[in-house]
Design an enzyme around this catalytic site. Structure first.
Site, PDB file in Angstrom:
ATOM      1  N   SER A  31      29.586  75.383 -51.269  1.00  0.00           N
ATOM      2  CA  SER A  31      30.676  74.458 -51.219  1.00  0.00           C
ATOM      3  C   SER A  31      31.800  75.077 -51.962  1.00  0.00           C
ATOM      4  O   SER A  31      31.530  75.680 -53.083  1.00  0.00           O
ATOM      5  CB  SER A  31      30.374  73.164 -51.909  1.00  0.00           C
ATOM      6  OG  SER A  31      29.005  72.553 -51.329  1.00  0.00           O
ATOM      7  N   HIS A  62      30.422  72.638 -44.457  1.00  0.00           N
ATOM      8  CA  HIS A  62      29.470  73.712 -44.303  1.00  0.00           C
ATOM      9  C   HIS A  62      29.738  73.958 -42.665  1.00  0.00           C
ATOM     10  O   HIS A  62      29.107  73.435 -41.922  1.00  0.00           O
ATOM     11  CB  HIS A  62      28.194  73.383 -44.331  1.00  0.00           C
ATOM     12  CG  HIS A  62      27.860  73.244 -45.917  1.00  0.00           C
ATOM     13  ND1 HIS A  62      27.340  74.127 -46.717  1.00  0.00           N
ATOM     14  CD2 HIS A  62      28.244  72.077 -46.712  1.00  0.00           C
ATOM     15  CE1 HIS A  62      27.067  73.518 -47.929  1.00  0.00           C
ATOM     16  NE2 HIS A  62      27.913  72.453 -47.982  1.00  0.00           N
ATOM     17  N   HIS A  84      20.227  73.306 -45.157  1.00  0.00           N
ATOM     18  CA  HIS A  84      19.631  72.466 -46.448  1.00  0.00           C
ATOM     19  C   HIS A  84      18.370  71.720 -45.926  1.00  0.00           C
ATOM     20  O   HIS A  84      18.334  71.171 -44.796  1.00  0.00           O
ATOM     21  CB  HIS A  84      20.478  71.479 -47.132  1.00  0.00           C
ATOM     22  CG  HIS A  84      21.753  72.133 -47.803  1.00  0.00           C
ATOM     23  ND1 HIS A  84      22.814  72.551 -47.154  1.00  0.00           N
ATOM     24  CD2 HIS A  84      21.954  72.633 -49.078  1.00  0.00           C
ATOM     25  CE1 HIS A  84      23.847  73.152 -47.941  1.00  0.00           C
ATOM     26  NE2 HIS A  84      23.211  73.021 -49.162  1.00  0.00           N
ATOM     27  N   TYR A  86      17.368  69.063 -47.189  1.00  0.00           N
ATOM     28  CA  TYR A  86      17.317  67.455 -47.006  1.00  0.00           C
ATOM     29  C   TYR A  86      17.867  67.278 -45.393  1.00  0.00           C
ATOM     30  O   TYR A  86      18.088  65.968 -45.402  1.00  0.00           O
ATOM     31  CB  TYR A  86      18.271  67.247 -48.160  1.00  0.00           C
ATOM     32  CG  TYR A  86      19.644  67.655 -48.151  1.00  0.00           C
ATOM     33  CD1 TYR A  86      20.958  67.261 -47.122  1.00  0.00           C
ATOM     34  CD2 TYR A  86      20.097  68.508 -49.125  1.00  0.00           C
ATOM     35  CE1 TYR A  86      21.938  67.904 -47.252  1.00  0.00           C
ATOM     36  CE2 TYR A  86      21.313  69.042 -49.191  1.00  0.00           C
ATOM     37  CZ  TYR A  86      22.235  68.672 -48.245  1.00  0.00           C
ATOM     38  OH  TYR A  86      23.610  69.362 -48.192  1.00  0.00           O
ATOM     39  N   GLU A  87      18.470  68.164 -44.795  1.00  0.00           N
ATOM     40  CA  GLU A  87      18.910  67.890 -43.429  1.00  0.00           C
ATOM     41  C   GLU A  87      17.786  67.559 -42.486  1.00  0.00           C
ATOM     42  O   GLU A  87      17.994  67.159 -41.604  1.00  0.00           O
ATOM     43  CB  GLU A  87      19.776  68.990 -42.956  1.00  0.00           C
ATOM     44  CG  GLU A  87      21.101  69.205 -43.572  1.00  0.00           C
ATOM     45  CD  GLU A  87      21.962  70.121 -43.181  1.00  0.00           C
ATOM     46  OE1 GLU A  87      22.485  69.981 -42.033  1.00  0.00           O
ATOM     47  OE2 GLU A  87      22.000  71.157 -43.829  1.00  0.00           O
ATOM     48  N   ALA A 114      27.195  75.330 -55.418  1.00  0.00           N
ATOM     49  CA  ALA A 114      27.733  74.513 -55.976  1.00  0.00           C
ATOM     50  C   ALA A 114      26.351  73.973 -56.949  1.00  0.00           C
ATOM     51  O   ALA A 114      25.643  73.634 -55.931  1.00  0.00           O
ATOM     52  CB  ALA A 114      28.582  73.607 -55.383  1.00  0.00           C
ATOM     53  N   MET A 212      20.676  72.065 -54.507  1.00  0.00           N
ATOM     54  CA  MET A 212      19.696  71.550 -53.243  1.00  0.00           C
ATOM     55  C   MET A 212      19.643  72.719 -52.398  1.00  0.00           C
ATOM     56  O   MET A 212      19.327  72.670 -51.300  1.00  0.00           O
ATOM     57  CB  MET A 212      20.474  70.610 -52.777  1.00  0.00           C
ATOM     58  CG  MET A 212      20.671  69.434 -53.713  1.00  0.00           C
ATOM     59  SD  MET A 212      21.664  68.042 -52.655  1.00  0.00           S
ATOM     60  CE  MET A 212      22.268  66.830 -54.105  1.00  0.00           C
ATOM     61  N   SER A 213      19.807  74.186 -53.094  1.00  0.00           N
ATOM     62  CA  SER A 213      19.528  75.178 -52.033  1.00  0.00           C
ATOM     63  C   SER A 213      19.167  76.379 -52.966  1.00  0.00           C
ATOM     64  O   SER A 213      18.470  76.098 -53.905  1.00  0.00           O
ATOM     65  CB  SER A 213      20.879  75.569 -51.500  1.00  0.00           C
ATOM     66  OG  SER A 213      21.878  75.967 -52.544  1.00  0.00           O
ATOM     67  N   ASN A 236      30.022  70.094 -61.386  1.00  0.00           N
ATOM     68  CA  ASN A 236      30.053  68.920 -62.311  1.00  0.00           C
ATOM     69  C   ASN A 236      28.972  69.033 -63.061  1.00  0.00           C
ATOM     70  O   ASN A 236      28.042  69.853 -63.082  1.00  0.00           O
ATOM     71  CB  ASN A 236      29.925  67.879 -61.169  1.00  0.00           C
ATOM     72  CG  ASN A 236      28.394  68.096 -60.501  1.00  0.00           C
ATOM     73  OD1 ASN A 236      28.242  68.579 -59.569  1.00  0.00           O
ATOM     74  ND2 ASN A 236      27.252  67.368 -61.062  1.00  0.00           N
ATOM     75  N   HIS A 248      30.126  63.470 -53.710  1.00  0.00           N
ATOM     76  CA  HIS A 248      30.382  64.936 -52.959  1.00  0.00           C
ATOM     77  C   HIS A 248      31.802  65.369 -52.995  1.00  0.00           C
ATOM     78  O   HIS A 248      32.093  66.718 -53.166  1.00  0.00           O
ATOM     79  CB  HIS A 248      29.726  64.623 -51.555  1.00  0.00           C
ATOM     80  CG  HIS A 248      29.663  65.970 -50.918  1.00  0.00           C
ATOM     81  ND1 HIS A 248      29.006  67.044 -51.232  1.00  0.00           N
ATOM     82  CD2 HIS A 248      30.412  66.406 -49.663  1.00  0.00           C
ATOM     83  CE1 HIS A 248      29.069  68.228 -50.516  1.00  0.00           C
ATOM     84  NE2 HIS A 248      30.203  67.801 -49.273  1.00  0.00           N
TER      85      HIS A 248
HETATM   86  N1  HPA Z   1      22.967  68.096 -58.538  1.00  0.00           N
HETATM   87  C1  HPA Z   1      22.369  68.678 -57.602  1.00  0.00           C
HETATM   88  N2  HPA Z   1      22.963  69.405 -56.599  1.00  0.00           N
HETATM   89  C2  HPA Z   1      24.375  69.434 -56.669  1.00  0.00           C
HETATM   90  C3  HPA Z   1      24.960  69.067 -57.927  1.00  0.00           C
HETATM   91  C4  HPA Z   1      24.258  68.069 -59.053  1.00  0.00           C
HETATM   92  O1  HPA Z   1      24.829  67.810 -59.874  1.00  0.00           O
HETATM   93  N3  HPA Z   1      26.197  69.296 -57.848  1.00  0.00           N
HETATM   94  C5  HPA Z   1      26.674  70.304 -56.791  1.00  0.00           C
HETATM   95  N4  HPA Z   1      25.177  70.262 -56.177  1.00  0.00           N
END
Ligand code: HPA
Length: 279
Positions: A31, A62, A84, A86-87, A114, A212-213, A236, A248
């Site tokens: 991202s 994406h 991902h 989760y998709e 990210a 998540m990747s 973050n 997001h």
């Molecule tokens: N958690 C999981 N995945 C993420 C985060 C998070 O805080 N920030 C960006 N991708």
């Protein structure tokens, strides 16, 4: 033939028919780095839709194509958009694009993402050199009959993020006056962000950043004997560390804000990695 391998070979055959380019470095853009392709001297593009059976992402921001071209003098293939777990894809589909890039001829996999910062010395907008990962909360992409053509049944995982490449990235960051943190990345399935209790668990397990990747992709690439490196953009602070709820949109905003510096770090690292592996 193994079903997973058969699908991979089908994609490889259609790649060969469409693109005549041998990349050295495979780059995955997380991202915020989606427009990195603007910095590449593009030679060819291949939309994921053009590859039969190739998993196509549904996440906003994406997009889906391989871009072939040069970063400086280095031939690269860049994945603009990844899928991902989760998709809802099978984990073997999530790593198919990585395996395909190895078949294209790449030696190095450069992963970016990210991530949420867990280490309390981090702040949003930091970069983190990935030194190791925890993938124990996602299924291994190597589950199922081993594909002997790709690698061994029980691959060693003691140096997944190549120490030589880590050194190159550290040196590149220093030469370009870019601060870089270091740490362990943990992959959870998502798509929900973590609870504060889960973030405390991740910290207790030794993780510095969560996302998540990346880890599943590194497992598949390591299986195939690729040299791997990775950098997280801490978009973050993870849940419970920051008082604000996560969104997001905010994650994307921070990633976008630091994108120019992130791009510089990635570009200069790729040039130096190529020098290192060809010396
Ligand atoms: N958690 C999981 N995945 C993420 C985060 C998070 O805080 N920030 C960006 N991708």
């Amino acid at each position: 033939m193994n079903r997973v391998y058969e699908k991979l070979m089908k994609c490889y055959e259609s790649f060969k028919k469409k693109v005549d380019f041998i990349p050295e470095v495979a780059l995955i853009l997380g991202s915020g780095l989606g427009d990195y392709a603007e910095d590449i001297k593009v030679e060819a593009e291949l939309d994921y839709h053009e590859l039969d059976g190739f998993p196509v992402s549904t996440v906003p921001g994406h997009q889906g194509k391989y871009i072939f071209g040069y970063v400086g003098e280095v031939p690269v293939v860049c994945m603009k958009g990844r899928v991902h777990y989760y998709e809802g894809y099978d984990i073997s589909d999530v790593v198919l694009p990585i395996r395909l890039m190895k078949l294209m001829g790449t030696k190095v996999l450069f992963l970016t993402n990210a991530a949420g910062g867990i280490n309390s010395s981090f702040k949003a907008g930091d970069f983190m050199l990935i030194k190791d990962h925890i993938s124990s909360f996602i299924p291994s992409p190597l589950i199922g009959a081993n594909i002997d053509e790709l690698g061994v049944r029980f691959p060693d995982m003691s140096n997944v993020y190549d120490t030589k490449l880590q050194k190159v990235i550290r040196r590149t960051a220093a030469l370009n006056d870019i601060d870089i943190q270091e740490g362990v990345y943990i992959q959870l399935t998502g798509p929900n962000y973590e609870t504060p209790a889960e973030v405390r668990m991740c910290r207790a397990l030794g993780a510095d950043a969560v996302g998540m990747s990346t880890a599943c992709e590194a497992v598949a690439a390591n299986h195939m004997g690729m040299m791997i490196c990775g950098i997280s953009c801490i978009s973050n602070m993870a849940s419970g560390i920051s008082p604000n709820p996560l969104s997001h949109v905010e994650v994307q905003e921070v990633a976008d804000r630091v994108a120019p510096l992130f791009k510089k770090l990635v570009t200069e690292s790729i040039k130096n990695i190529s020098k290192e592996i060809n010396s």
